[in-house]
Design a protein around this motif. Sequence first.
Motif, PDB file in Angstrom:
ATOM      1  N   LEU A  36       0.828  -1.213   0.000  1.00 46.48           N
ATOM      2  CA  LEU A  36       0.000   0.000   0.000  1.00 46.48           C
ATOM      3  C   LEU A  36       0.859   1.259   0.000  1.00 46.48           C
ATOM      4  CD1 LEU A  36      -2.718  -0.888   2.646  1.00 46.48           C
ATOM      5  CD2 LEU A  36      -3.065  -0.586   0.205  1.00 46.48           C
ATOM      6  N   ASP A  80      -5.347   3.852   7.442  1.00 47.92           N
ATOM      7  CA  ASP A  80      -6.721   3.372   7.283  1.00 47.92           C
ATOM      8  C   ASP A  80      -6.760   1.850   7.181  1.00 47.92           C
ATOM      9  OD1 ASP A  80      -7.739   5.950   7.337  1.00 47.92           O
ATOM     10  OD2 ASP A  80      -7.661   6.172   5.155  1.00 47.92           O
ATOM     11  N   HIS A  95       0.227   6.779   2.537  1.00 52.78           N
ATOM     12  CA  HIS A  95      -0.921   7.558   3.014  1.00 52.78           C
ATOM     13  C   HIS A  95      -2.175   6.696   3.240  1.00 52.78           C
ATOM     14  CE1 HIS A  95      -1.683   7.524  -1.354  1.00 52.78           C
ATOM     15  NE2 HIS A  95      -2.947   7.729  -1.041  1.00 52.78           N
ATOM     16  N   GLN A  96      -2.193   5.456   2.748  1.00 53.86           N
ATOM     17  CA  GLN A  96      -3.345   4.579   2.953  1.00 53.86           C
ATOM     18  C   GLN A  96      -3.125   3.552   4.071  1.00 53.86           C
ATOM     19  OE1 GLN A  96      -4.020   2.798  -0.878  1.00 53.86           O
ATOM     20  NE2 GLN A  96      -5.267   4.519  -1.591  1.00 53.86           N
ATOM     21  N   ARG A  97      -1.943   3.459   4.583  1.00 52.37           N
ATOM     22  CA  ARG A  97      -1.619   2.424   5.563  1.00 52.37           C
ATOM     23  C   ARG A  97      -2.359   2.599   6.885  1.00 52.37           C
ATOM     24  NH1 ARG A  97       4.905   1.635   4.572  1.00 52.37           N
ATOM     25  NH2 ARG A  97       4.688   0.867   2.435  1.00 52.37           N
TER      26      ARG A  97
END
Length: 170
Positions: free
Chosen positions: A71, A78, A74-76
């Motif tokens: 990932l 979430d 910036h998505q980790r």
Amino acid sequence: MKENMKMEMMRKQTGQAAAASPCAACKLLRRRCAAQECVFAPYFPADEPHKFASVHKVFGASNVNKMLQELPVHQRGDAVSSLVYEANARVRDPVYGCVGAISSLQRQVDTLQTQLALAQAEVVHMRMRSMPNMTATNSPENGSSSQTKSLFSMDMVVDEADIGESLWSC
């Protein structure tokens, strides 16, 4: 000489104390945590070991490591929140997991929508019962020339004064 050794030991101890403790993942896996390179460190702090423990139990550390590395950064956060939620739900309900929680919430929504529809129907019924009989007083047989008022024009009328009151209270 002994003083030098004591000083050196104190420096090591204070240096170790000043350094950040290993993340919860490295602590549980009993490995050295290099916080700058550790993919788990930002998301599983040392003071929340239960988060990683449940995620590790359900998904496995290796699989979580692979998922996080695939990932974008910036998505980790979430993704970790989702993994923790799903893992906790799976620990609580091993068969259905978070699907069981979603189904339960959907049943609650359905029940509440039914109760709301019944309450709205009761309000309409009560208003129609309390309304004077408009057709008898305004009928052409009684000599009245005014038109008959529709009883259903108030179906969607909301009395703003009664909004805060419960329909079920006695």
